[in-house]
Design a protein around this motif. Sequence first.
Motif, PDB file in Angstrom:
ATOM      1  N   THR A   8       0.837  -1.208   0.000  1.00  0.00           N
ATOM      2  CA  THR A   8       0.000   0.000   0.000  1.00  0.00           C
ATOM      3  C   THR A   8       0.868   1.253   0.000  1.00  0.00           C
ATOM      4  OG1 THR A   8      -1.691  -1.201   1.251  1.00  0.00           O
ATOM      5  CG2 THR A   8      -1.878   1.190   1.182  1.00  0.00           C
ATOM      6  N   TYR A   9       1.933   1.228   0.799  1.00  0.00           N
ATOM      7  CA  TYR A   9       2.817   2.397   0.879  1.00  0.00           C
ATOM      8  C   TYR A   9       3.440   2.719  -0.477  1.00  0.00           C
ATOM      9  CZ  TYR A   9       6.828   5.298   2.054  1.00  0.00           C
ATOM     10  OH  TYR A   9       7.752   6.312   2.088  1.00  0.00           O
ATOM     11  N   GLU A  10       3.847   1.700  -1.225  1.00  0.00           N
ATOM     12  CA  GLU A  10       4.487   1.938  -2.525  1.00  0.00           C
ATOM     13  C   GLU A  10       3.544   2.660  -3.488  1.00  0.00           C
ATOM     14  OE1 GLU A  10       5.663  -1.924  -3.736  1.00  0.00           O
ATOM     15  OE2 GLU A  10       7.476  -1.959  -2.472  1.00  0.00           O
ATOM     16  N   ARG A  11       2.252   2.433  -3.367  1.00  0.00           N
ATOM     17  CA  ARG A  11       1.285   3.087  -4.253  1.00  0.00           C
ATOM     18  C   ARG A  11       0.956   4.510  -3.810  1.00  0.00           C
ATOM     19  NH1 ARG A  11       0.792  -2.182  -4.237  1.00  0.00           N
ATOM     20  NH2 ARG A  11      -0.063  -3.354  -6.012  1.00  0.00           N
ATOM     21  N   LEU A  12       1.194   4.819  -2.541  1.00  0.00           N
ATOM     22  CA  LEU A  12       0.774   6.116  -2.005  1.00  0.00           C
ATOM     23  C   LEU A  12       1.903   6.881  -1.338  1.00  0.00           C
ATOM     24  CD1 LEU A  12      -2.530   4.932  -0.261  1.00  0.00           C
ATOM     25  CD2 LEU A  12      -2.310   5.919  -2.534  1.00  0.00           C
ATOM     26  N   SER A  13       3.143   6.501  -1.557  1.00  0.00           N
ATOM     27  CA  SER A  13       4.263   7.086  -0.810  1.00  0.00           C
ATOM     28  C   SER A  13       4.342   8.604  -0.948  1.00  0.00           C
ATOM     29  CB  SER A  13       5.587   6.453  -1.264  1.00  0.00           C
ATOM     30  OG  SER A  13       5.771   6.681  -2.669  1.00  0.00           O
ATOM     31  N   SER A  14       3.912   9.138  -2.071  1.00  0.00           N
ATOM     32  CA  SER A  14       4.040  10.587  -2.296  1.00  0.00           C
ATOM     33  C   SER A  14       3.018  11.397  -1.513  1.00  0.00           C
ATOM     34  CB  SER A  14       3.893  10.901  -3.785  1.00  0.00           C
ATOM     35  OG  SER A  14       2.614  10.516  -4.257  1.00  0.00           O
ATOM     36  N   ILE A  15       1.941  10.772  -1.020  1.00  0.00           N
ATOM     37  CA  ILE A  15       0.893  11.545  -0.329  1.00  0.00           C
ATOM     38  C   ILE A  15       0.698  11.108   1.119  1.00  0.00           C
ATOM     39  CG2 ILE A  15      -0.363  12.053  -2.457  1.00  0.00           C
ATOM     40  CD1 ILE A  15      -2.329   9.859  -1.731  1.00  0.00           C
ATOM     41  N   LEU A  16       1.436  10.085   1.578  1.00  0.00           N
ATOM     42  CA  LEU A  16       1.275   9.628   2.960  1.00  0.00           C
ATOM     43  C   LEU A  16       2.202  10.393   3.903  1.00  0.00           C
ATOM     44  CD1 LEU A  16       0.940   5.741   2.716  1.00  0.00           C
ATOM     45  CD2 LEU A  16      -0.854   7.465   2.872  1.00  0.00           C
ATOM     46  N   VAL A  17       1.685  10.671   5.112  1.00  0.00           N
ATOM     47  CA  VAL A  17       2.501  11.242   6.179  1.00  0.00           C
ATOM     48  C   VAL A  17       2.831  10.096   7.138  1.00  0.00           C
ATOM     49  CG1 VAL A  17       2.621  12.926   8.039  1.00  0.00           C
ATOM     50  CG2 VAL A  17       1.348  13.465   5.945  1.00  0.00           C
ATOM     51  N   VAL A  18       4.094   9.667   7.141  1.00  0.00           N
ATOM     52  CA  VAL A  18       4.511   8.507   7.934  1.00  0.00           C
ATOM     53  C   VAL A  18       5.175   8.980   9.213  1.00  0.00           C
ATOM     54  CG1 VAL A  18       5.938   6.444   7.979  1.00  0.00           C
ATOM     55  CG2 VAL A  18       4.758   7.114   5.869  1.00  0.00           C
ATOM     56  N   LYS A  19       4.640   8.534  10.328  1.00  0.00           N
ATOM     57  CA  LYS A  19       5.188   8.907  11.628  1.00  0.00           C
ATOM     58  C   LYS A  19       6.346   8.005  12.034  1.00  0.00           C
ATOM     59  CE  LYS A  19       3.687   9.670  16.415  1.00  0.00           C
ATOM     60  NZ  LYS A  19       2.543   9.604  17.351  1.00  0.00           N
ATOM     61  N   ASN A  20       6.263   6.740  11.671  1.00  0.00           N
ATOM     62  CA  ASN A  20       7.294   5.789  12.106  1.00  0.00           C
ATOM     63  C   ASN A  20       7.255   4.582  11.168  1.00  0.00           C
ATOM     64  OD1 ASN A  20       9.320   4.666  13.616  1.00  0.00           O
ATOM     65  ND2 ASN A  20       7.973   3.877  15.206  1.00  0.00           N
ATOM     66  N   ILE A  21       8.381   3.881  11.076  1.00  0.00           N
ATOM     67  CA  ILE A  21       8.455   2.646  10.291  1.00  0.00           C
ATOM     68  C   ILE A  21       8.814   1.510  11.244  1.00  0.00           C
ATOM     69  CG2 ILE A  21       9.597   1.443   8.417  1.00  0.00           C
ATOM     70  CD1 ILE A  21      10.170   4.122   7.120  1.00  0.00           C
ATOM     71  N   LEU A  22       7.961   0.481  11.263  1.00  0.00           N
ATOM     72  CA  LEU A  22       8.168  -0.658  12.141  1.00  0.00           C
ATOM     73  C   LEU A  22       8.710  -1.824  11.321  1.00  0.00           C
ATOM     74  CD1 LEU A  22       5.888   1.155  13.417  1.00  0.00           C
ATOM     75  CD2 LEU A  22       5.045  -0.910  14.515  1.00  0.00           C
ATOM     76  N   GLU A  23       9.645  -2.540  11.897  1.00  0.00           N
ATOM     77  CA  GLU A  23      10.123  -3.776  11.298  1.00  0.00           C
ATOM     78  C   GLU A  23       9.783  -4.908  12.257  1.00  0.00           C
ATOM     79  OE1 GLU A  23      14.194  -3.591  10.218  1.00  0.00           O
ATOM     80  OE2 GLU A  23      13.876  -2.142   8.600  1.00  0.00           O
ATOM     81  N   VAL A  24       8.877  -5.778  11.822  1.00  0.00           N
ATOM     82  CA  VAL A  24       8.353  -6.818  12.707  1.00  0.00           C
ATOM     83  C   VAL A  24       8.586  -8.184  12.091  1.00  0.00           C
ATOM     84  CG1 VAL A  24       6.608  -5.244  13.602  1.00  0.00           C
ATOM     85  CG2 VAL A  24       6.047  -6.712  11.681  1.00  0.00           C
ATOM     86  N   GLU A  25       8.620  -9.179  12.948  1.00  0.00           N
ATOM     87  CA  GLU A  25       8.759 -10.556  12.495  1.00  0.00           C
ATOM     88  C   GLU A  25       7.383 -11.200  12.492  1.00  0.00           C
ATOM     89  OE1 GLU A  25      11.551 -12.481  15.006  1.00  0.00           O
ATOM     90  OE2 GLU A  25      13.288 -11.396  14.228  1.00  0.00           O
ATOM     91  N   MET A  26       7.039 -11.838  11.356  1.00  0.00           N
ATOM     92  CA  MET A  26       5.746 -12.484  11.214  1.00  0.00           C
ATOM     93  C   MET A  26       5.945 -13.955  10.891  1.00  0.00           C
ATOM     94  SD  MET A  26       3.140 -10.010   9.142  1.00  0.00           S
ATOM     95  CE  MET A  26       2.714  -8.370   9.714  1.00  0.00           C
ATOM     96  N   LYS A  27       5.016 -14.732  11.373  1.00  0.00           N
ATOM     97  CA  LYS A  27       5.045 -16.159  11.091  1.00  0.00           C
ATOM     98  C   LYS A  27       4.875 -16.386   9.597  1.00  0.00           C
ATOM     99  CE  LYS A  27       2.735 -20.491  12.303  1.00  0.00           C
ATOM    100  NZ  LYS A  27       1.623 -21.111  13.068  1.00  0.00           N
ATOM    101  N   GLY A  28       5.755 -17.208   9.024  1.00  0.00           N
ATOM    102  CA  GLY A  28       5.671 -17.498   7.599  1.00  0.00           C
ATOM    103  C   GLY A  28       6.534 -16.603   6.736  1.00  0.00           C
ATOM    104  N   PHE A  29       7.225 -15.613   7.334  1.00  0.00           N
ATOM    105  CA  PHE A  29       8.080 -14.700   6.573  1.00  0.00           C
ATOM    106  C   PHE A  29       9.526 -14.847   7.063  1.00  0.00           C
ATOM    107  CE2 PHE A  29       3.902 -12.995   6.082  1.00  0.00           C
ATOM    108  CZ  PHE A  29       3.893 -12.455   4.802  1.00  0.00           C
ATOM    109  N   GLU A  30      10.434 -15.060   6.125  1.00  0.00           N
ATOM    110  CA  GLU A  30      11.836 -15.289   6.486  1.00  0.00           C
ATOM    111  C   GLU A  30      12.485 -14.022   7.010  1.00  0.00           C
ATOM    112  OE1 GLU A  30      15.976 -16.830   4.319  1.00  0.00           O
ATOM    113  OE2 GLU A  30      14.032 -16.909   3.280  1.00  0.00           O
TER     114      GLU A  30
END
Length: 720
Positions: free
Chosen positions: A569-591
């Motif tokens: 979603t961010y890649e499609r709207l990066s020019s108009i989004l106001v991002v406060k923070n970027i989280l890097e999380v670990e999810m089940k099923g993702f290396e």
Amino acid sequence: MRKRFRSSIAFKLALFVLCGSVAVFSIVLLYSYVYSRQIILDEAKGKALNLALAMSRKIEQQFIAVGKLPKSLAGFLESSAFDQKTLFSVMKRMVSDNSEIYGMAVAFQPYAFDLKTQAYAPYFYKTGQGLQFCELGTPKYDYFQQDWFHIPIELKAPVPSEPYFDEGGGNILMVTYSFPFFYNSDDGKRMEVRGVATADVDLAWLSKLIEDMNESQKGFSFVITDTGVFVSYPIFDYVMKESLFSLAESHHDPRLREIGRQILHSNNGFLDAGTSFSPEDSFLAYSKILSTGWTFASIFPKDELFAEVSRLHRANFLLSLVGIGLLALLAVLVARSIAKPLTEMAMATKKIAVGDLNIELDAVHRTDEVGILAQSFTQMADGLKERDFIRDAFGRYVTQEVVNRLLNSHDGLKLGGEIREISMMMSDIRGFTALTANMKPEDIITLLNRYLGEMVDILLDFRGIIDEIIGDGILSFFGAPEPLEDHPERAVACALKMQQAMAEINTRNMVDGLPMLEMGIAVNTGSVVVGNIGSDKRVKYGAVGPDVNFTGRMESFSVGGQVLVSQSTYERLSSILVVKNILEVEMKGFEHKVKLYDVSGIRGKYRIALRDRDEIFKVLANPLTITYFQLSQKTVSSKGTLGTLREVSQREASIVCAEPLALWGNIRIILHGKHEQISKAIIYAKVISVDDANDVYHVKVHFTSVSSQAMDILEKAVCD
């Protein structure tokens, strides 16, 4: 001959038109007589409501103008160094230059002006002899006990007072606008309240304004407070001594009590007041003065409103007589012109009835509706010929029963779906189970319906499709069944709008004594299968696929008041989004770790921004001992671990522990009571950061649920 004439279409048509005309005009006359009152009432209602609204706005503008003055004075007192001479100069100038106020005062907290003076409250006010001064801080007038002083002190916010007679101050009926001012620290932050700056409004102008606008001979207007007490009324003895409800009680008038309830619970309206306010049967129009919560109301006698009804009825009666005469003449002429072609069409109908579709109506040479009817009649006959031809021809290939079935059947609902890129949204109330554990079922339903009602309205406004509502959680998507080019933008804007709406929901919850709610939201864009899912007996239009599951996992990492957006979603709207923070999380099923974007606003056509939610932490002088338990899914670990809570804000806390905690995991915290005994003070929280310093872990958590006992302990710890 006479019998034939009476049975002819011309005679019957003329008679029917004439009788119908008489019946119509009779109904019109009856309608006019019965409902002309309503017509005039609707017009009077509009005028009355406009008058009430205009007067309420005019009064409100006066109060708004006054409210700005103590705010300006308070700002001066906070930001400037001053002595008595400077203070007096500023106050006198403000009172002299502003005709809308009666007087102004600056009332200090005990010993706040200087260490020698306990009570100090200079007051400048207008009289017939000019500007006068008095000191309110005297033993005869204890301003510390006055509502205009101690209420804004307690609330630490500007407050307009209820109207009151100021004995010892202005000695008049007035309203006081009070604005607290504070001590400021060296870095400009506000500390405790130093005092109150006030502006007084003499309510004599209000009575004069209402008196000047009243044009009715028998009607009148008045103003009441938000509790129904009269501020202005034609009977002076009622002012500040009676209310709508006290009059209803003394006059044994239940209608007046109901009128009072409706006035206090709505912003404006138009009511049948009967004889509750005067001997004359009357209507009442009212409008709320928003800045004070008061209400302006006007009484309109019914006999004055309906004076024109009789004249209107007489005019309608005369017009009806003329109309009936004209219609009688026209009916004869129209009947003669229609009778002949209708007779020809009647003969043609008889031929069709016996199966002869070969009719000829070419002799009817007309271009009006009768001619069109003759042409349509001929076309209908031709259509019947063609239908019979098709039916007979098709019947040579299949049976006649199959032909009838094919011609009369419709496609049923088909199961199936299609792969489509859409944007999905998952929202959930933080800590809902813990919040509602001790609530009554009816209160839970009220809480949940209020939340879901507002959220569903917003989703529909943004053309979102609700897939499922599971308790306090909502799964929705954008971009199906109808394609939407801007579905990612709509989804994020909708999520932000939903977070904004939580403030209004919590305000209503606070009024009703219900708990405050916080919601987490996740938005993801991806390709899924959308369509009709189910069986022949039960079908649902929904979405399925890995990206739907991924959206649910994203939502579990959100905290209250947060909107998390996926990488797609961010890649499609990066020019108009106001991002406060970027989280890097670990999810089940993702290396690898997954990036989630904490969005606080969106630009472009929607332009929605969330308020800044930065937490202000308070370091506890006496850190609290805690026992925490880690949660797995919905299960609480049986093993508790000791830790220390050292810093706290409104929604977050910082704890120190000897064992690491899983980032983005959920924990249950129990605050210890006196003598290290474990109390019932329970907090549910999500771990949002973990720092390791020499095998000592500093963990920051975001509260999802706080019990009342825990809240009491935290407040006391902050105050210590």
